[in-house]
Design a protein around this motif. Structure first.
Motif, mmCIF file in Angstrom:
data_model
loop_
_atom_site.group_PDB
_atom_site.id
_atom_site.type_symbol
_atom_site.label_atom_id
_atom_site.label_comp_id
_atom_site.label_asym_id
_atom_site.label_seq_id
_atom_site.Cartn_x
_atom_site.Cartn_y
_atom_site.Cartn_z
ATOM 1 N N ASN A 1 0.895 -1.252 0.009
ATOM 2 C CA ASN A 1 -0.221 -0.024 0.082
ATOM 3 C C ASN A 1 0.899 1.298 0.139
ATOM 4 O OD1 ASN A 1 -2.492 -1.635 0.306
ATOM 5 N ND2 ASN A 1 -1.731 -1.637 2.545
ATOM 6 N N PRO A 2 0.240 2.125 -0.682
ATOM 7 C CA PRO A 2 1.243 3.609 -0.586
ATOM 8 C C PRO A 2 1.037 4.197 0.722
ATOM 9 C CG PRO A 2 -0.857 3.896 -1.893
ATOM 10 C CD PRO A 2 -0.586 2.236 -1.693
ATOM 11 N N ASP A 3 1.965 4.839 1.195
ATOM 12 C CA ASP A 3 2.168 5.238 2.465
ATOM 13 C C ASP A 3 1.327 6.736 2.474
ATOM 14 O OD1 ASP A 3 2.369 6.135 5.300
ATOM 15 O OD2 ASP A 3 4.522 5.577 5.305
ATOM 16 N N PRO A 4 0.349 6.913 3.391
ATOM 17 C CA PRO A 4 -0.201 8.256 3.052
ATOM 18 C C PRO A 4 0.651 9.376 3.839
ATOM 19 C CG PRO A 4 -1.641 6.832 4.635
ATOM 20 C CD PRO A 4 -0.370 5.975 4.051
ATOM 21 N N LYS A 5 1.398 9.060 4.944
ATOM 22 C CA LYS A 5 2.116 10.095 5.423
ATOM 23 C C LYS A 5 3.550 10.404 5.016
ATOM 24 C CE LYS A 5 0.165 8.311 9.993
ATOM 25 N NZ LYS A 5 0.432 7.862 11.243
ATOM 26 N N LYS A 6 3.894 9.200 3.813
ATOM 27 C CA LYS A 6 5.354 9.592 3.331
ATOM 28 C C LYS A 6 5.132 9.252 1.942
ATOM 29 C CE LYS A 6 7.763 8.026 7.345
ATOM 30 N NZ LYS A 6 8.714 6.860 7.976
ATOM 31 N N PRO A 7 4.596 10.287 1.017
ATOM 32 C CA PRO A 7 4.645 10.131 -0.178
ATOM 33 C C PRO A 7 5.799 9.574 -1.070
ATOM 34 C CG PRO A 7 3.844 12.514 0.485
ATOM 35 C CD PRO A 7 4.563 11.748 1.518
ATOM 36 N N GLY A 8 5.533 8.584 -1.827
ATOM 37 C CA GLY A 8 6.519 8.026 -2.709
ATOM 38 C C GLY A 8 6.649 6.845 -1.919
ATOM 39 N N GLU A 9 6.505 6.421 -0.666
ATOM 40 C CA GLU A 9 6.947 5.206 -0.093
ATOM 41 C C GLU A 9 5.660 4.210 0.159
ATOM 42 O OE1 GLU A 9 9.070 5.607 3.684
ATOM 43 O OE2 GLU A 9 10.222 7.424 2.799
ATOM 44 N N THR A 10 6.049 3.186 0.415
ATOM 45 C CA THR A 10 4.935 2.003 0.761
ATOM 46 C C THR A 10 5.071 1.319 2.128
ATOM 47 O OG1 THR A 10 6.108 0.395 -0.302
ATOM 48 C CG2 THR A 10 4.601 1.624 -1.813
ATOM 49 N N TYR A 11 3.913 0.755 2.300
ATOM 50 C CA TYR A 11 4.173 -0.210 3.764
ATOM 51 C C TYR A 11 3.255 -1.504 3.226
ATOM 52 C CZ TYR A 11 -0.774 1.296 4.792
ATOM 53 O OH TYR A 11 -1.983 1.557 4.618
ATOM 54 N N LEU A 12 3.779 -2.432 3.753
ATOM 55 C CA LEU A 12 3.118 -3.892 3.587
ATOM 56 C C LEU A 12 2.155 -4.400 4.682
ATOM 57 C CD1 LEU A 12 3.880 -6.359 1.954
ATOM 58 C CD2 LEU A 12 5.304 -7.331 3.592
ATOM 59 N N THR A 13 1.119 -4.883 4.244
ATOM 60 C CA THR A 13 -0.009 -5.487 4.825
ATOM 61 C C THR A 13 -0.419 -6.673 4.465
ATOM 62 O OG1 THR A 13 -1.753 -4.420 3.918
ATOM 63 C CG2 THR A 13 -0.762 -3.367 5.545
ATOM 64 N N TYR A 14 -1.049 -7.689 5.206
ATOM 65 C CA TYR A 14 -1.632 -9.091 4.874
ATOM 66 C C TYR A 14 -3.130 -8.952 5.170
ATOM 67 C CZ TYR A 14 3.172 -10.538 4.749
ATOM 68 O OH TYR A 14 4.429 -10.773 4.484
ATOM 69 N N VAL A 15 -3.780 -9.310 3.886
ATOM 70 C CA VAL A 15 -5.182 -9.378 3.880
ATOM 71 C C VAL A 15 -5.445 -10.882 3.837
ATOM 72 C CG1 VAL A 15 -7.166 -8.734 2.661
ATOM 73 C CG2 VAL A 15 -5.141 -7.227 2.886
ATOM 74 N N ALA A 16 -6.840 -11.020 4.508
ATOM 75 C CA ALA A 16 -7.226 -12.462 4.446
ATOM 76 C C ALA A 16 -7.790 -12.907 3.245
ATOM 77 C CB ALA A 16 -8.374 -12.991 5.700
ATOM 78 N N SER A 17 -7.585 -13.960 2.590
ATOM 79 C CA SER A 17 -8.181 -14.390 1.432
ATOM 80 C C SER A 17 -8.919 -15.877 1.506
ATOM 81 C CB SER A 17 -7.102 -14.725 0.607
ATOM 82 O OG SER A 17 -7.502 -15.120 -1.002
ATOM 83 N N GLU A 18 -10.106 -16.022 0.788
ATOM 84 C CA GLU A 18 -10.748 -17.258 0.902
ATOM 85 C C GLU A 18 -10.175 -18.390 0.090
ATOM 86 O OE1 GLU A 18 -14.606 -17.469 1.598
ATOM 87 O OE2 GLU A 18 -14.559 -15.758 2.967
ATOM 88 N N ASP A 19 -9.521 -17.950 -1.047
ATOM 89 C CA ASP A 19 -8.761 -18.861 -1.978
ATOM 90 C C ASP A 19 -7.631 -19.480 -1.309
ATOM 91 O OD1 ASP A 19 -8.056 -20.424 -4.024
ATOM 92 O OD2 ASP A 19 -7.405 -18.811 -5.231
ATOM 93 N N ILE A 20 -7.463 -20.917 -0.736
ATOM 94 C CA ILE A 20 -6.148 -21.293 -0.064
ATOM 95 C C ILE A 20 -5.652 -22.048 -1.179
ATOM 96 C CG2 ILE A 20 -7.426 -21.162 2.022
ATOM 97 C CD1 ILE A 20 -8.098 -24.200 1.818
#
Length: 150
Positions: free
Chosen positions: A85-104
């Motif tokens: 995801n793009p970091d809203p506090k620091k333009p041009g940088e990103t941060y990593l997250t994990y989202v649950a998915s139904e497809d295993i």
């Protein structure tokens, strides 16, 4: 008179020793079953994280392996997809997250695999030990996770 009292005390002590011996054997078997379930889940997580391949046969084999040892357990296989995801506090940088998915069944490099094992209800052994000697065994409840490498 003393002979009669000694016989009664001897019978009571024999009964107590038999119950304690059977309890020790049953607890030992229960702990071995829990270790075996943890080993099956560990092997499953290692295999999927190394290969990045999971199909219905692998999941069915995991369910069967965990059910074969005695405790009634519910096994959940969860997939968390890596999202940048793009970091809203620091333009041009990103941060990593994990989202649950139904497809295993379709894995990407960096996704997280989580296997959660919870005991459905008390086993006959746990009920017996609680009623007879008040020994309360903790239910099976653990999670193992791994990141897909390939």
């Amino acid at each position: 008179m003393y002979g009669f009292i000694n016989k009664i005390l001897g019978v009571i002590m024999c009964f107590i020793i038999i119950v304690l011996m059977l309890s020790a054997v049953m607890v030992s078997e229960q702990l071995q079953a829990r270790r075996s379930i943890a080993a099956e889940v560990t092997n499953f997580v290692d295999e999927v994280t190394d290969t990045g391949v999971l199909n219905e046969k692998h999941v069915a084999d995991l369910y069967l392996a965990c059910s074969a040892y005695g405790p009634l357990v519910d096994v959940q296989v969860l997939r968390y997809v890596k999202v940048v995801n793009p970091d809203p506090k620091k333009p041009g940088e990103t941060y990593l997250t994990y989202v649950a998915s139904e497809d295993i069944y379709h894995w990407n490099r960096g996704d997280l695999l989580k296997v959660k094992v919870t005991e459905v209800g008390p086993t006959g052994l746990a009920s017996f030990l609680y009623r007879v000697i008040g020994l309360n065994m903790a239910p099976v409840d653990f999670s193992l996770a791994g990141r897909i490498r390939s």
